[in-house]
Design an enzyme around this catalytic site. Structure first.
Site, mmCIF file in Angstrom:
data_model
loop_
_atom_site.group_PDB
_atom_site.id
_atom_site.type_symbol
_atom_site.label_atom_id
_atom_site.label_comp_id
_atom_site.label_asym_id
_atom_site.label_seq_id
_atom_site.Cartn_x
_atom_site.Cartn_y
_atom_site.Cartn_z
ATOM 1 N N TYR A 73 -1.468 -0.273 10.213
ATOM 2 C CA TYR A 73 -1.478 -0.888 8.978
ATOM 3 C C TYR A 73 -0.275 -0.555 7.976
ATOM 4 O O TYR A 73 0.181 -1.333 7.432
ATOM 5 C CB TYR A 73 -3.012 -0.274 8.364
ATOM 6 N N SER B 102 0.986 -1.081 0.048
ATOM 7 C CA SER B 102 0.054 0.025 0.065
ATOM 8 C C SER B 102 1.034 1.224 0.013
ATOM 9 O O SER B 102 2.091 1.163 0.448
ATOM 10 C CB SER B 102 -0.907 0.021 1.198
HETATM 11 N N1 LIG Z 1 -8.820 -0.681 -1.278
HETATM 12 C C1 LIG Z 1 -7.676 -0.021 -1.074
HETATM 13 O O1 LIG Z 1 -7.833 1.292 -1.004
HETATM 14 C C2 LIG Z 1 -6.401 -0.210 -0.720
HETATM 15 C C3 LIG Z 1 -5.385 0.554 -0.876
HETATM 16 C C4 LIG Z 1 -4.023 0.263 -0.533
HETATM 17 C C5 LIG Z 1 -3.706 -1.334 -0.440
HETATM 18 N N2 LIG Z 1 -4.793 -2.203 -0.522
HETATM 19 C C6 LIG Z 1 -4.467 -3.718 -0.271
HETATM 20 O O2 LIG Z 1 -5.003 -4.338 -1.222
HETATM 21 C C7 LIG Z 1 -5.205 -5.638 -0.894
HETATM 22 C C8 LIG Z 1 -6.740 -5.992 -1.418
HETATM 23 O O3 LIG Z 1 -7.772 -5.354 -0.708
HETATM 24 P P1 LIG Z 1 -9.157 -4.891 -1.348
HETATM 25 O O4 LIG Z 1 -8.942 -3.366 -1.317
HETATM 26 O O5 LIG Z 1 -9.393 -5.757 -2.438
HETATM 27 O O6 LIG Z 1 -10.247 -5.322 -0.095
HETATM 28 P P2 LIG Z 1 -11.042 -6.384 0.182
HETATM 29 O O7 LIG Z 1 -11.958 -6.743 -0.878
HETATM 30 O O8 LIG Z 1 -11.552 -5.932 1.431
HETATM 31 O O9 LIG Z 1 -10.015 -7.638 0.372
HETATM 32 C C9 LIG Z 1 -9.271 -7.941 1.491
HETATM 33 C C10 LIG Z 1 -9.493 -9.414 1.402
HETATM 34 O O10 LIG Z 1 -8.612 -10.051 2.566
HETATM 35 C C11 LIG Z 1 -9.267 -11.053 3.031
HETATM 36 N N3 LIG Z 1 -8.598 -11.376 4.174
HETATM 37 C C12 LIG Z 1 -8.215 -10.816 5.501
HETATM 38 N N4 LIG Z 1 -7.908 -11.460 6.431
HETATM 39 C C13 LIG Z 1 -7.660 -12.605 5.749
HETATM 40 C C14 LIG Z 1 -7.284 -13.848 6.604
HETATM 41 N N5 LIG Z 1 -6.796 -13.933 7.789
HETATM 42 N N6 LIG Z 1 -7.195 -14.938 5.680
HETATM 43 C C15 LIG Z 1 -7.575 -15.122 4.556
HETATM 44 N N7 LIG Z 1 -8.155 -13.796 3.969
HETATM 45 C C16 LIG Z 1 -8.299 -12.826 4.550
HETATM 46 C C17 LIG Z 1 -10.663 -10.671 3.034
HETATM 47 O O11 LIG Z 1 -11.563 -11.890 3.284
HETATM 48 P P3 LIG Z 1 -12.903 -11.793 4.140
HETATM 49 O O12 LIG Z 1 -13.887 -11.340 3.054
HETATM 50 O O13 LIG Z 1 -12.963 -13.322 4.614
HETATM 51 O O14 LIG Z 1 -12.870 -10.849 5.204
HETATM 52 C C18 LIG Z 1 -10.952 -10.035 1.803
HETATM 53 O O15 LIG Z 1 -11.307 -10.932 0.828
HETATM 54 C C19 LIG Z 1 -5.234 -5.570 0.627
HETATM 55 O O16 LIG Z 1 -3.860 -6.122 1.113
HETATM 56 C C20 LIG Z 1 -5.423 -4.005 0.918
HETATM 57 O O17 LIG Z 1 -4.485 -3.808 2.214
HETATM 58 C C21 LIG Z 1 -6.022 -1.778 -0.522
#
Ligand SMILES: NC(=O)c1ccc[n+]([C@@H]2O[C@H](COP(=O)([O-])OP(=O)(O)OC[C@H]3O[C@@H](n4cnc5c(N)ncnc54)[C@H](OP(=O)(O)O)[C@@H]3O)[C@@H](O)[C@H]2O)c1
Ligand SMILES: Cc1cc2nc3c(=O)[nH]c(=O)nc-3n(C[C@H](O)[C@H](O)[C@H](O)COP(=O)(O)OP(=O)(O)OC[C@H]3O[C@@H](n4cnc5c(N)ncnc54)[C@H](O)[C@@H]3O)c2cc1C
Lengths: 432, 244
Positions: free
Chosen positions: B149, B136
Site C-alpha cells: 500500500y 497517505s
Molecule cells: N482511513 C485511513 O486511515 C486513511 C489513511 C490514509 C489515507 N487514506 C486514504 O484516503 C482515501 C479515502 O479512503 P477512506 O478512508 O475514505 O476509505 P473508504 O471510505 O473505504 O473509501 C475508499 C473508497 O475507494 C473506493 N474504491 C476502491 N477501489 C475502487 C475502484 N477500483 N474504483 C472506484 N472506487 C474504488 C471504494 O469504493 P467501494 O465502496 O465501491 O469499495 C471506497 O468508496 C484512500 O485513498 C485511502 O487510501 C485513508
C-alpha cells in the site's frame, strides 16, 4: 469489539455491522439470527446492546430538504450535529433536540426523545411526517400517523424492536439565527423552583439544574434556565475548543465530598437571583458536548443514569421524597436535571407524560442496586415511570406496571415479525 | 471552488470533504463504482443545495483519458479534481499472492497516475485549477505491515511532486493530502482506536483548508507532519526494531 451505552455499564463484546447503503443494510439484517439497531450509542444503558448490532453511522445523508418549507428527509444515522451544520445556516432548527448533538435521528425516533421545549412542543416524534422502516414481515414500508398508524405508534419510542428505521421526514422550526437568549433564575429550594417553573410555563425552552445533595430547607435548590431563539450578532459564534477527558479518572473524584463541593459551586456561581445572556445555541442545548468523553469522569466502572417522570399532581411530593432519599443515602453525584413535561402522546412506549421528570447520575457502587430499588418503589407509588433510553436495570415487573400498553406494543411488534429478529439486552430483561 | 470532480466519491473522507465544499452554485461530478452508495452521496449533496452529476465506473478499469474528457465537457471549467479512492490490502495476503499485490498497486498507484496525467493536460490547457489526491502517511516510509500500500501511495506522491514542479508559477495547484489514521470503512477492522485516530469530518476540515490555500504536501491532521519527520529520520538500525 467492546461496546456499551454512554454510561459504560454494562459493556459487552459484540459484532458491529456497519452497512454503507440501505440495500446492504437489508442484506446484513437478513443474514443475522438476532440483532438490534444502534445509532450514536448515546442511550445510557443497554437498549442498543446485543451480541450483534447494526450501526447506522454510514447512513447519515440528507435525502431531501426544502429551504422554503423546512421539511427535511434524512437517513436514520444523521446526527443532530449534522442537522445543525447543514440547516442552521438556512435558518432552520430541529423541532425538538435532546441534550447531546451526537444522537442520531433513528435513536431520537426510537426513544421518542424530549427536549427543553416538551411543555410546549411535545416530543420528537410529534413532528414526524413519516418514517421508512425495514420490517421483518413486510420489508421496507412507510408509516405515519395516517399510514400504517399502528406501526408508527409502536416504532416511535419502540427502542429498535419493531425494525430498523431507515429514514425520517419531519418539519423543522424557523429560527432567527444561531443564538439563544437565556434567562437564569436562582431558586433557594424545590418549592421556589417549582413556582418559577409554573410562572414561566410559556417560555419556549426551560430546564433546571438542581443540587441533589443539598438538604433541609435548601433541598432542591437550583437554577432554572429559560431560553428563546433570538437574533444576535451577524457573525456566527465561534466553535470553541473542545477539551477531552483523555482517560478514566479515579472514581473518588465523583464521590460525595467532591460532588457536594461541585454542586454548591455551581449553585453559587450565579450571584444574582436573575441573570440574562445571549448564548450560542450549541452551548445552550448541548452543554456537556463541550467536554468530549465526559463519561470517563466516572472511572472505568461506569455509571447509571436514573430518569423518571411523575404525573403532575404527585410530582412535587414525589420529587421531594426522592431527593430526601438521595441526600440521606449520600448518593447522587453530578448535577441533577429537572424538567416540566407537557402532555404525552399516543405512542405505545413513549416516556413523556404531563408532570416533572428528574434525571440523576449515580456512579456504580456495590449498594447502588438496592438503593435504586427503593427509588423504583417511590416512582411506582407516585404513579410515575422510567425512561428506557437511560435504563440498564429495570425489572420486567416494574416496566409492565408502569408501561401498561406494553401488550399492545408486543402484539404490533409480533404482527411485523420484530420479535423474531430484533432483541437487545434491555428487551430480554424487560420481557419484551 | 465551485466546479468539483471527485474520483472515488463514495469514500468516507471524500464524502465529508464534499459536504464542506457546499456553497451556493456548487457543482459536483461524482465518480464511484458502488451505484447505490454513489446515489446516496449525490442525494445528500443535492439536498444541501449543490448540483450533482454522477457516473458509475470502476476507476481501475475505466479509460482515464475518456473519463477526464467527459468531466471537463460536463463541468466546463473545473476548479478542483480530487482523487480519493483507495484500498488498504491485507499485507500478508499480498505476500502470498502476486495478483493481490499488483491489484493493490493498480488501485492505489498506477490507475491514479493515469487519472492525474490526463487531468494535468486539461488543467494546463485551462490555465488554472487544483489537482489533489489523497495519498497517505504510509507513503513516507516502507514498513513491514503495509509496504505494498505504502509503495503505491509513494508512486502517486512522487508523481504529484513532479507535477507541482512542472506547473510551478503557472496557476495550476497540485495538492498531496496525507492522512494519518482515520476511522472509516477502510480501517473498520482495526479495534481500539486510540488518541491518534481522527474522524472523517475532522480531517475533512483540514483537507478543505489545504485545498483552498495551497499547493504542496499536507499532513492531516497537521501533527502527522512531525510524527512522520521522526519516522523518516530514524536510522534503519532503530526503525527495524520498532513494532510498526
Ligand atoms: N482511513 C485511513 O486511515 C486513511 C489513511 C490514509 C489515507 N487514506 C486514504 O484516503 C482515501 C479515502 O479512503 P477512506 O478512508 O475514505 O476509505 P473508504 O471510505 O473505504 O473509501 C475508499 C473508497 O475507494 C473506493 N474504491 C476502491 N477501489 C475502487 C475502484 N477500483 N474504483 C472506484 N472506487 C474504488 C471504494 O469504493 P467501494 O465502496 O465501491 O469499495 C471506497 O468508496 C484512500 O485513498 C485511502 O487510501 C485513508
Ligand atoms: C449527554 C446526554 C444528554 C441526553 N439528553 C437527552 C434529552 O434531553 N432528552 C432525551 O429524550 N434524551 C436524552 N438523552 C438520551 C438520548 O437522546 C437517547 O438515548 C437516544 O435514543 C440516543 O440516540 P442514539 O442515536 O445515540 O441511539 P443509541 O443509543 O445507539 O440507541 C438507542 C435506541 O434507539 C434504537 N435505535 C437507534 N437507531 C435506530 C434505528 N435506525 N432504527 C431503529 N432503532 C434505532 C436502538 O436500538 C436503541 O434502542 C441524552 C443522552 C446523553 C448522553
Amino acid at each position: 469489539m467492546e461496546i456499551s451505552g454512554w454510561g459504560r455499564h454494562p459493556r459487552i463484546d459484540a459484532r458491529v455491522l456497519r452497512p454503507r447503503t440501505f440495500g446492504q443494510l437489508a442484506a446484513t439484517v437478513a443474514g443475522e439470527v438476532s440483532l438490534i439497531p444502534r445509532g450514536g450509542g448515546r442511550s445510557y444503558g443497554d437498549s442498543a446492546l446485543a451480541p450483534t448490532v447494526v450501526e447506522t453511522r454510514h447512513l447519515d445523508q440528507l435525502l431531501a430538504f426544502d429551504p422554503a418549507t423546512g421539511v427535511v428527509r434524512c437517513a436514520a444515522g444523521t446526527t443532530f450535529a449534522q442537522l445543525l451544520d447543514a440547516l442552521l445556516p438556512h435558518g432552520w432548527f430541529p423541532p425538538v433536540t435532546p441534550g447531546t448533538a451526537a444522537v442520531t435521528v433513528g435513536g431520537a425516533v426510537a426513544a421518542d426523545v424530549h427536549g427543553k421545549n416538551h411543555h410546549r412542543d411535545g416530543s420528537f416524534c410529534d413532528h414526524l411526517l413519516s418514517l421508512e422502516v425495514l420490517t421483518e414481515s413486510d420489508g421496507v414500508v412507510r408509516c405515519s400517523p395516517t399510514e400504517r398508524p399502528e406501526l408508527f405508534r409502536a416504532t416511535c419510542g419502540g427502542m429498535g424492536l419493531t425494525g430498523v428505521i431507515l429514514a425520517a421526514t419531519f418539519r423543522l422550526r424557523a429560527v432567527p439565527g444561531p443564538w439563544i437568549e437565556v434567562e437564569s433564575h436562582r431558586a433557594p429550594c424545590l418549592e421556589a423552583l417549582l413556582e418559577r417553573f409554573a410562572a414561566h410555563a410559556q417560555a419556549p425552552y426551560s430546564v433546571a439544574w438542581i443540587d441533589c445533595l443539598a438538604r433541609g430547607r435548601r433541598r432542591g435548590r437550583g437554577i432554572l434556565e429559560l431560553g428563546r431563539h433570538a437574533p444576535g450578532p451577524a457573525a456566527a459564534p465561534r466553535e470553541p475548543w473542545r477539551p477531552a477527558v483523555p482517560a478514566d479518572l479515579p472514581g473518588w473524584l465523583l464521590a460525595r465530598p467532591a460532588m457536594a463541593a461541585f454542586n454548591a459551586l455551581y449553585y453559587h456561581r450565579q450571584r444574582r437571583a436573575v441573570t440574562r445572556a445571549l448564548r450560542p445555541c450549541r452551548a445552550f442545548f448541548y452543554p456537556l458536548d463541550g467536554i468530549r468523553h465526559w463519561n470517563r469522569l466516572y472511572g472505568r466502572q461506569g455509571f447509571l443514569q436514573y430518569q423518571f417522570v411523575l404525573p403532575a399532581e404527585a410530582a412535587p411530593a414525589g420529587v421531594a421524597a426522592v431527593l430526601d432519599r438521595c441526600a440521606a443515602a449520600g448518593k447522587g453525584s453530578t448535577l441533577a436535571v429537572l424538567k416540566a413535561l407537557g402532555p404525552g402522546n399516543d405512542n405505545l412506549l413513549s416516556f413523556p407524560r404531563e408532570g416533572l421528570t428528574l434525571a440523576l447520575d449515580f456512579r456504580l457502587e456495590r449498594d447502588l442496586p438496592a438503593f435504586l430499588q427503593e427509588l423504583d418503589r417511590l416512582v411506582v407509588d407516585h404513579g410515575g415511570r422510567h425512561y428506557l433510553a437511560k435504563d440498564a436495570r429495570l425489572s420486567a415487573e416494574v416496566f409492565r406496571t408502569t408501561y401498561p400498553r406494553w401488550e399492545e406494543f408486543a402484539a404490533i411488534r409480533e404482527r411485523y415479525g420484530g420479535h423474531r429478529r430484533y432483541h437487545s439486552l434491555q428487551s430480554h430483561r424487560l420481557g419484551l | 471552488m465551485h466546479n468539483v470532480a471527485i474520483f472515488g466519491a463514495t469514500s468516507a473522507i471524500a464524502e465529508a470533504v464534499a459536504r464542506r465544499l457546499i456553497k451556493p452554485e456548487a457543482r459536483f461530478y461524482l465518480v464511484g463504482r458502488d451505484d447505490e452508495r454513489l446515489a446516496l452521496v449525490a442525494a445528500d449533496l443535492a439536498a444541501r443545495g449543490a448540483q450533482v452529476q454522477t457516473q458509475v465506473a470502476d476507476l481501475v478499469e475505466v479509460d482515464a483519458e475518456g473519463l477526464v474528457a467527459e468531466v471537463f465537457a460536463a463541468l466546463g471549467v473545473v476548479d478542483l479534481i480530487l482523487i480519493a479512492y483507495g484500498l488498504l490490502p491485507d499485507q500478508e495476503a499480498c505476500e502470498k499472492s502476486l495478483p493481490t499485490t499488483l491489484e493493490a498497486i493498480a488501485v492505489n498507484g498506477t490507475s491514479q497516475v493515469a487519472l492525474a496525467m490526463a487531468a494535468a493536460a486539461h488543467l494546463e490547457r485551462q490555465g488554472g485549477g487544483t489537482l489533489a489526491a489523497i495519498t497517505s502517511v504510509a507513503a513516507d516510509r516502507g514498513r513491514r505491515s503495509n509496504y505494498v500500500y505504502g509503495a503505491a501511495k509513494a508512486l502517486v506522491a512522487t508523481f504529484l511532486a513532479g507535477l507541482r514542479h512542472r506547473f510551478h508559477g503557472r496557476g495550476v495547484r497540485v495538492v498531496d493530502i496525507r492522512p494519518g489514521f482515520v476511522d472509516t470503512p477502510m480501517t473498520a477492522r482495526f479495534e481500539n482506536k486510540g488518541l491518534l485516530w481522527s474522524s472523517p469530518d475532522r480531517v475533512a476540515g483540514n483537507i478543505v483548508r489545504a485545498l483552498e490555500k495551497g499547493s504542496g504536501v499536507y499532513y492531516v491532521p497537521g501533527y502527522w507532519r512531525a510524527i512522520m519527520a521522526v519516522i523518516r529520520a530514524l536510522p534503519e538500525g532503530i526503525f527495524h526494531r520498532l513494532p510498526l
